[in-house]
Structure formats: C-alpha cells, structure tokens
Design a protein around this motif. Structure first.
Motif, PDB file in Angstrom:
ATOM      1  N   LYS A 179       0.822  -1.224   0.000  1.00 11.30           N
ATOM      2  CA  LYS A 179       0.000   0.000   0.000  1.00 11.30           C
ATOM      3  C   LYS A 179       0.854   1.271   0.000  1.00 11.30           C
ATOM      4  N   SER A 180       1.786   1.331   0.984  1.00  7.55           N
ATOM      5  CA  SER A 180       2.593   2.561   1.079  1.00  7.55           C
ATOM      6  C   SER A 180       3.454   2.715  -0.160  1.00  7.55           C
ATOM      7  N   SER A 181       3.943   1.601  -0.698  1.00 12.85           N
ATOM      8  CA  SER A 181       4.789   1.683  -1.905  1.00 12.85           C
ATOM      9  C   SER A 181       3.997   2.313  -3.041  1.00 12.85           C
TER      10      SER A 181
ATOM     11  N   SER B 226       6.940  -0.515   8.074  1.00 12.78           N
ATOM     12  CA  SER B 226       5.529  -0.838   8.181  1.00 12.78           C
ATOM     13  C   SER B 226       4.753   0.361   8.715  1.00 12.78           C
ATOM     14  N   THR B 227       3.581   0.605   8.154  1.00  9.24           N
ATOM     15  CA  THR B 227       2.751   1.730   8.615  1.00  9.24           C
ATOM     16  C   THR B 227       2.011   1.284   9.871  1.00  9.24           C
TER      17      THR B 227
ATOM     18  N   ASP C 292       4.629  -8.196 -11.231  1.00 10.91           N
ATOM     19  CA  ASP C 292       5.847  -8.185 -12.043  1.00 10.91           C
ATOM     20  C   ASP C 292       6.512  -9.565 -11.953  1.00 10.91           C
TER      21      ASP C 292
HETATM   22  N1  LIG Z   1       7.868  -7.141  -6.491  1.00  7.23           N
HETATM   23  C1  LIG Z   1       7.131  -6.165  -6.014  1.00  7.23           C
HETATM   24  N2  LIG Z   1       7.283  -5.763  -4.738  1.00  7.23           N
HETATM   25  C2  LIG Z   1       6.524  -4.741  -4.288  1.00  7.23           C
HETATM   26  C3  LIG Z   1       5.573  -4.089  -5.116  1.00  7.23           C
HETATM   27  N3  LIG Z   1       4.958  -3.137  -4.369  1.00  7.23           N
HETATM   28  C4  LIG Z   1       5.511  -3.177  -3.154  1.00  7.23           C
HETATM   29  N4  LIG Z   1       6.461  -4.134  -3.079  1.00  7.23           N
HETATM   30  C5  LIG Z   1       7.293  -4.483  -1.931  1.00  7.23           C
HETATM   31  O1  LIG Z   1       6.436  -4.962  -0.896  1.00  7.23           O
HETATM   32  C6  LIG Z   1       7.009  -4.653   0.381  1.00  7.23           C
HETATM   33  C7  LIG Z   1       5.947  -4.098   1.297  1.00  7.23           C
HETATM   34  O2  LIG Z   1       5.558  -2.845   0.819  1.00  7.23           O
HETATM   35  P1  LIG Z   1       4.827  -1.733   1.710  1.00  7.23           P
HETATM   36  O3  LIG Z   1       4.455  -0.649   0.790  1.00  7.23           O
HETATM   37  O4  LIG Z   1       5.638  -1.378   2.905  1.00  7.23           O
HETATM   38  O5  LIG Z   1       3.546  -2.541   2.172  1.00  7.23           O
HETATM   39  P2  LIG Z   1       2.331  -2.018   3.072  1.00  7.23           P
HETATM   40  O6  LIG Z   1       1.108  -2.682   2.560  1.00  7.23           O
HETATM   41  O7  LIG Z   1       2.311  -0.530   3.150  1.00  7.23           O
HETATM   42  O8  LIG Z   1       2.717  -2.640   4.482  1.00  7.23           O
HETATM   43  P3  LIG Z   1       2.178  -2.221   5.950  1.00  7.23           P
HETATM   44  O9  LIG Z   1       2.552  -0.796   6.155  1.00  7.23           O
HETATM   45  O10 LIG Z   1       2.883  -3.159   6.857  1.00  7.23           O
HETATM   46  O11 LIG Z   1       0.702  -2.440   5.958  1.00  7.23           O
HETATM   47  C8  LIG Z   1       8.186  -3.702   0.098  1.00  7.23           C
HETATM   48  O12 LIG Z   1       9.379  -4.449   0.244  1.00  7.23           O
HETATM   49  C9  LIG Z   1       7.989  -3.276  -1.331  1.00  7.23           C
HETATM   50  O13 LIG Z   1       9.215  -3.044  -2.001  1.00  7.23           O
HETATM   51  C10 LIG Z   1       5.432  -4.541  -6.473  1.00  7.23           C
HETATM   52  O14 LIG Z   1       4.638  -4.057  -7.273  1.00  7.23           O
HETATM   53  N5  LIG Z   1       6.224  -5.593  -6.851  1.00  7.23           N
END
Ligand SMILES: Nc1nc2c(ncn2[C@@H]2O[C@H](COP(=O)(O)OP(=O)(O)OP(=O)(O)O)[C@@H](O)[C@H]2O)c(=O)[nH]1
Length: 380
Positions: free
Chosen positions: A52-54, A73-74, A159
């Motif tokens: 999500k955050s990404s 982590s958020t 991907d």
């Molecule tokens: N391969 C791949 N990895 C991804 C992609 N989007 C995010 N990630 C990876 O997924 C991991 C988690 O990403 P976050 O954005 O921190 O996930 P989140 O859902 O915000 O996590 P919380 O804050 O814990 O809820 C990171 O290591 C990112 O690099 C994607 O499209 N492809």
C-alpha cells in the motif's frame, strides 16, 4: 496496539528526476481551496506488506520502486493531501495492514462516510486466502456505511509473473471475491479488478482509472477530447496530471498500455529537459514537444495549465497540418479553463462544499454552452 489517530500530512517530496519544488502547489486560478475534509477520500487498505505505502509513494511522491524495499511498516493512518488542479483534489489515507474493525478507536462512520474510493491491495505472490477474507470484511463494512463508495481491487506485485498466470490469478480472485460477497448477501456490490505492479506503468494506469471516477467533470473532459481528436486527425489523446503521470481523461478510443507508456515516458523527457534548460518551473504556457518515432508516428505534447498536459499520438502525415492542430489545442485549452472557472464559481457559490448534485448541474452547463462554443471554433 495500532492507533487510528490522524497521521502526518506528508507534504515533502522525494521527486526523482523532478525539480525538488515541483509538487502540487496552489492552482493560480483557484482562489479558495476546498478544505481537506471536503475532498473525496481514497482509502488504501489490505494486509500487511501487500504494498500500500509503496503504491502511494511511487505514484504520488516519485519514489523509485527500488527505494520501497526500505519502507517501514505503517502503524497508523497516514493522510496525504493531493492538492492539484480543481479536477484532481483528494486525500489518500494509507491504512496499517493490521487494521482491526472491532477496535474502539476505529470510527467507521467517519472513515467510510466521506470515502470516494476504497482501493484494496492483494499481494498476488502470496497466498491470498486471508486477503480475500479481509477484502470481504472491509467491503461489506464500508458498504453498510456508504453505498456510493467505488471498490477497486489491486491484484498487486504481478511483475515477473507470466501473462497466463496473471490472467489465471485475476480470474481466481475475481471468482472467489464475488462468490464471498454473494454468500454474505452483498451481491449488489461491484468490485473492479486491476493487475498492478510498481515496477511498470500498470500502477499509474490503474490509479488513473480510480481517480477518474472521482472527477465529476469527467464526461465533459472526455467530450472535449473526443471533439479535439476527431477534428485534428489525432489517433489518441490523454490529459495528464503532470506531477503524478496519471491521466485524468482520454478520448473514447480504447487505451492500450504501450501508448500510455510512451506518453508517460514523453512527460519524463520533457520534464527532465525543462528542468535543465527551462527558466521557471518544469512547464510553462509555451511548453510543447514533438517526438517522431521510427514507425511514422508522432507524439505531441502541449501544456494545458500548470498541472495538466495534453499528450497526443498521431500519424506523421496528419501532423503536416500542425497549425490546425495547434489552433484546436488552443480552443481545447480555452474550454478547459472555462470548466475550471465554472467549477470555482460553483464552489464559491456553495461555500466550497459542492455536492455531486451540484456537479451534475455544472456538467449540464458546460455541455450546453461552452462545449458547443469550442466545437464551433475547432477547425475541421
Ligand atoms: N515485487 C514487487 N514488490 C513490491 C511491489 N509493491 C511493493 N512491493 C514491496 O512490498 C514490500 C511491502 O511494501 P509496503 O508498501 O511497505 O507494504 P504495506 O502494505 O504498506 O505494508 P504495511 O505498512 O505493513 O501495511 C516492500 O518491500 C515493497 O518493495 C510490487 O509491485 N512488486
């Protein structure tokens, strides 16, 4: 325990190739901005580490995909104000993965009440059974509070997955999610599915579609683009939000991913060159660019206003009438500024809190007068 208090408003930008100050400033014709609370909200929900955050950082803050590996982590709701032109104004709320709807501090009326779209992110590489259960809980809870929410499911991190596998995953998730909703007695809820990854343009494309649903003037913008395209020998035209590279409208011909990617790349090239050689900001009213491809196709970019750019794809032969196209683009730009003015006037008249009904009135005004005027002035 997770706290659901207001998060930080993140207004600093890690902008990659963009100049550091090239963010969403105030729009110069916008004398009064809607307050944050009146802006439609996009909620980003999903399990922990689903991405999500990404997504939010890559799309709206120009973070490079590799940098997201280091995101922490958020643990509370992070609110992000997207303060662009009148068309693109909303808040994104990034939720912690471990959100608990039964927590006393989770005020679902407040959270889902003003929500325009709920984006639920599912990690396609993970076992998604738990994610589907959470999707069902989230969507039904939100729907009970606000049945007008648009529900978008991002089947994310696709991907490195083959095309067949992507289609199969989407089919399976679609089937299970809709079956679950039917089992819970909510088969009237419509879920939209998108295959996404931050490592290509798919995430921008998917977000474009989400944001478009929150723009009440979309039919007007599409109509204007259709008129422009059909009278200028243009194959495809996108109206881009320059900062985020999401397109806020396009003409009625189908979008193919390759064309969209080419247009995004063109924006990057123009921004990079303007930042190096331009005098003031990344784009100005004179900004324009022509790229000739080796398959007799032309990419043509023109600035529309501080935040928006028009990018067109057309055949080289048709570009011989560039002066006609330029004149038509001027008419298009004028029509867009009329849309802005009306929007601003409506907002002021309604004390900045225009509702959807008022926006309907607005659309009929534009369709009835301004478009006809611009249609007449577009040369054929
Ligand atoms: N391969 C791949 N990895 C991804 C992609 N989007 C995010 N990630 C990876 O997924 C991991 C988690 O990403 P976050 O954005 O921190 O996930 P989140 O859902 O915000 O996590 P919380 O804050 O814990 O809820 C990171 O290591 C990112 O690099 C994607 O499209 N492809």
């Amino acid at each position: 325990m997770t706290s659901y208090t207001d998060g930080d408003e993140q207004m600093s930008y890690n902008v990659g190739s963009f100049p550091k100050d090239f963010g969403y400033g105030n729009f110069e014709h916008e004398e009064s901005q809607s307050s944050s609370d009146q802006k439609p909200r996009i909620l980003l929900m999903g399990l922990r580490r689903s991405g999500k955050s990404s997504i939010q950082k890559v799309v709206f803050h120009k973070m490079s995909p590799n940098e997201t590996l280091f995101l922490e982590s958020t643990n509370k709701i992070v609110k992000d104000d997207i303060n662009n032109s009148s068309f693109v104004q909303f808040q994104i709320w990034d939720f912690p993965g471990q959100i608990d709807f039964f927590d006393a501090s989770f005020d679902s009326d407040m959270i889902f009440g003003g929500c325009g779209a709920l984006v639920f992110v599912i990690d396609a590489r993970d076992d998604y059974i738990e994610a589907l259960t959470k999707l069902n809980q989230t969507v039904t809870k939100a729907y009970k509070v606000n049945s007008r929410i648009k529900f978008e499911v991002f089947i994310h991190k696709v991907d490195g997955i083959s095309d067949e596998e992507k289609q199969e995953t989407q089919r399976d998730i679609h089937q299970r999610a809709t079956d679950d909703l039917a089992d819970s007695g909510f088969d009237q809820i419509l879920l939209n599915f998108h295959l996404t990854s931050i490592y290509d343009h798919s995430i921008f494309e998917a977000f474009s579609k989400v944001v478009q649903k929150l723009i009440p003037q979309l039919p007007t913008l599409e109509n204007l683009l259709n008129i422009l395209v059909s009278n200028s020998g243009i194959e495809k035209a996108f109206l881009f939000d320059i900062v985020s590279k999401i397109y806020i409208a396009t003409d009625c011909s189908p979008v193919d991913m390759q064309s969209y990617e080419l247009c995004c790349d063109m924006i990057d090239v123009v921004i990079d060159l303007s930042s190096i050689y331009g005098s003031d900001g990344a784009v100005d009213s004179q900004s324009a660019s022509v790229i000739k491809l080796n398959n007799s196709t032309i990419l043509y970019l023109r600035e529309v206003n501080k935040f928006l750019a028009l990018v067109c794809i057309l055949r080289e032969d048709n570009f011989s009438r560039q002066s006609v196209i330029d004149y038509n683009v001027l008419c298009f730009r004028e029509a867009i500024s009329q849309v802005f003015e009306l929007r601003t006037k409506n907002q002021k008249a309604n004390g900045d809190g225009s509702t959807d009904d008022e926006d309907d009135d607005f659309d009929s005004n534009i369709n009835g007068s301004s478009i006809v005027q611009s249609e007449n002035s577009i040369l054929t």
